[in-house]
Design an enzyme around this catalytic site. Structure first.
Site, mmCIF file in Angstrom:
data_model
loop_
_atom_site.group_PDB
_atom_site.id
_atom_site.type_symbol
_atom_site.label_atom_id
_atom_site.label_comp_id
_atom_site.label_asym_id
_atom_site.label_seq_id
_atom_site.Cartn_x
_atom_site.Cartn_y
_atom_site.Cartn_z
ATOM 1 N N GLU A 41 43.599 47.610 48.150
ATOM 2 C CA GLU A 41 44.128 48.510 47.107
ATOM 3 C C GLU A 41 44.923 49.701 47.639
ATOM 4 O OE1 GLU A 41 40.593 49.460 44.842
ATOM 5 O OE2 GLU A 41 40.928 47.741 43.570
ATOM 6 N N GLU B 269 40.204 40.483 43.276
ATOM 7 C CA GLU B 269 38.984 40.976 42.623
ATOM 8 C C GLU B 269 39.126 40.865 41.117
ATOM 9 O OE1 GLU B 269 37.878 45.017 43.623
ATOM 10 O OE2 GLU B 269 38.430 44.727 45.715
HETATM 11 C C1 BG6 Z 1 37.873 48.078 43.436
HETATM 12 C C2 BG6 Z 1 37.347 48.185 44.845
HETATM 13 O O1 BG6 Z 1 38.631 49.224 43.189
HETATM 14 O O2 BG6 Z 1 36.971 48.067 42.389
HETATM 15 C C3 BG6 Z 1 35.910 47.744 45.015
HETATM 16 O O3 BG6 Z 1 38.174 47.473 45.738
HETATM 17 C C4 BG6 Z 1 35.088 48.210 43.845
HETATM 18 O O4 BG6 Z 1 35.472 48.233 46.252
HETATM 19 C C5 BG6 Z 1 35.653 47.583 42.572
HETATM 20 O O5 BG6 Z 1 33.730 47.943 43.980
HETATM 21 C C6 BG6 Z 1 34.868 47.883 41.322
HETATM 22 O O6 BG6 Z 1 34.702 49.263 41.156
HETATM 23 P P1 BG6 Z 1 33.244 49.902 40.992
HETATM 24 O O7 BG6 Z 1 33.465 51.361 41.039
HETATM 25 O O8 BG6 Z 1 32.720 49.425 39.709
HETATM 26 O O9 BG6 Z 1 32.473 49.382 42.146
#
Ligand code: BG6
Length: 492
Positions: A196, A390
């Site tokens: 990211e 993701e």
């Molecule tokens: C992304 C990151 O921004 O979102 C992850 O790459 C992160 O590391 C994921 O865990 C979800 O966000 P959160 O704050 O719910 O863990």
């Protein structure tokens, strides 16, 4: 006229993703040094409101850094504990194999390889652990998608050199990259230098390891200077992979903020174009097109930003563009020039609310169609292969007395996103992989808690790190298994 596709290619990669700082734990074992993420703290006994308040309103400060450097405990530092993947990886990867997983994304922890970042020699124990872990994936027939830097750098580099503010960090990073590509090249199928890229603007400690209250510092200027150094580091990582591991794809990634104009008012549309440029395209344009886009000149001028460059910097960026693009996708938001527009939470940012969308338990707007829109927009713009690095639903789960977890809400979320993804394939988008985030419960990055769970596999640990750390298959585990087995045909 070619025939349109009707579904996923047979080599589509159904995957799952985690990161080292959120999963591994064992922060001071095996020769690992303290990382920047090991310094983020939380009182696990806090209420949800207290946690959210800290997460959204308090950027990482100088005092927090000083306290974290002096404290070698794990009680207030959830990333030092993770979900203990470091000790469970064999059992965990066996579960991934049982699920039929095709692709596993995780990150290498820089401070496990070079504990201080500037060490002359790498830590052999760290290298052996990664070889063993990646080798275990191979034994189970799982391809690997490896992030070189998922937010965490050796904290010593921040203390001694100012982290990404210094060009020295580029040199240390390149040495680290050369080391891991040489050591793990035979076990890695895809390389991703940075998680990211655009996180820097929204979460500076994560993205570029900057504390907010450094005396006399122009914060925006510092962020963009760090980013410039990261862009060079990224280009040099691409070059290194192309030279040392020819044929292995190396890509770029952003947190994709899918953005809709709030109305058909021209001002809202212009705002949407700008939001998209400044939050999303700036980063992928540099990585994929190899140059700073012209629209940033006016933006930099407005903010009074002047990036210090050295001769040759732009040539390095131009000569080393990425082979593919990837992104995290969790929500969409609205662009408007109406200052009073209602807000809701989102990944890394507070977002403008869309009246047509429902939100998750954490306030993130649920928008499967936005995934199809994003895939079309990105493929249209760059024509590069795409990977969803993701996607997933962070929410609380209940572990029943018989060891089951009935997470039909998560199945529903993934089902809808996979259906949208399939439509994008039929639209003609060259998307080759889908990785479910945190598919083994881990410490959430924003709130630093375990109770915001993304996993298809439950990990019995709470926000204070208490529990057995035992793994349990959720109902979504079996659902994804069937989805993978049928190559996305069976979404029932
Ligand atoms: C992304 C990151 O921004 O979102 C992850 O790459 C992160 O590391 C994921 O865990 C979800 O966000 P959160 O704050 O719910 O863990």
């Amino acid at each position: 006229m070619g025939k349109i596709k009707t579904g996923f290619d047979s080599d589509f990669l159904w995957g799952g993703a985690i990161s080292c700082s959120q999963a591994d734990g064992a922060w001071n074992e095996g020769g690992k040094g303290k990382s920047t993420q090991d310094c983020r703290w939380l009182d696990g006994t806090w209420t949800r409101d207290q946690i959210e308040e800290k997460h959204h309103n308090n950027p990482f400060s100088h005092d927090e850094l000083v306290a974290a450097l002096a404290d070698d405990g794990t009680e207030f530092y959830p990333f030092r504990r993770g979900n203990d993947f470091y000790h469970h990886y064999k059992e965990d990867i066996a579960l991934f194999g049982e699920m039929g997983l095709k692709l596993f994304r995780t990150s290498v922890c820089w401070s496990r390889i070079f504990p201080n970042g500037d060490d002359a020699e790498p830590n052999r124990e760290g290298i052996e652990w990664y070889r063993s872990m990646l080798g275990e994936c191979k034994r189970h027939g799982i391809k690997t998608f490896v992030t070189m830097l998922h937010y965490d750098i050796p904290v010593n580099l921040v203390v001694k050199y100012g982290g990404w503010k210094s060009r020295k960090t580029i040199d240390f990073f390149v040495r680290y990259v050369e080391t891991i590509v040489r050591e793990f090249g035979d076990l890695v199928d895809f390389w991703l230098p940075f998680n990211e890229f655009n996180a820097a603007r929204f979460s500076p400690w994560d993205g570029v390891c900057l504390v907010k209250d450094e005396e006399g510092e122009d914060f925006d200027q510092a962020i963009f200077q760090c980013l410039h150094h990261e862009f060079i580091a990224n280009a040099l990582a691409v070059k290194t992979v192309h030279e040392l591991s020819p044929g292995t794809p190396v890509g770029g990634m952003i947190a994709r903020f899918c953005t809709y104009p709030a109305t058909c008012r021209p001002e809202d549309n212009l705002q949407a174009i700008h939001d998209d440029q400044y939050s999303n395209w700036f980063y992928t344009d540099i990585m994929a097109r190899g140059k700073y886009p012209a629209y940033m000149d006016r933006y930099f001028d407005k903010l009074g930003i002047e990036i210090q460059m050295e001769p040759g910097d732009l040539d390095i960026i131009a000569a080393n563009t990425v082979d593919f693009l990837s992104f995290s996708y969790y929500f969409s938001q609205v662009s408007t020039c109406d200052q009073g527009w209602e807000k809701t939470a989102g990944n890394l940012v507070m977002a403008n609310k869309n009246p047509y969308l429902e939100t998750s338990e954490w306030g993130w707007q649920l928008d499967p169609l936005g995934l199809r829109i994003t895939l079309n927009q990105m493929y249209d713009r760059y024509g590069l292969p795409l990977y969803i690095a993701e996607n997933g639903l962070g929410t609380s789960d209940t572990l029943e007395a018989d060891g089951t977890v009935h997470d039909e809400y998560r199945i529903d979320y993934i089902r809808q996103h996979v259906a949208a993804l399939k439509e994008a394939v039929i639209d003609g988008v060259d998307v080759r992989g889908y990785m479910i985030w945190g598919f083994l419960d881990l410490v959430a990055c924003g709130p630093l808690t375990m109770d915001k769970r993304y996993g298809l596999i439950y990990v019995d640990l709470d926000n204070c790190g208490k529990g057995t750390a035992k793994r349990y298959k959720k109902d979504s585990f079996y659902w994804y298994q069937k989805c993978i087995e049928s190559n996305g045909k069976n979404l029932e």
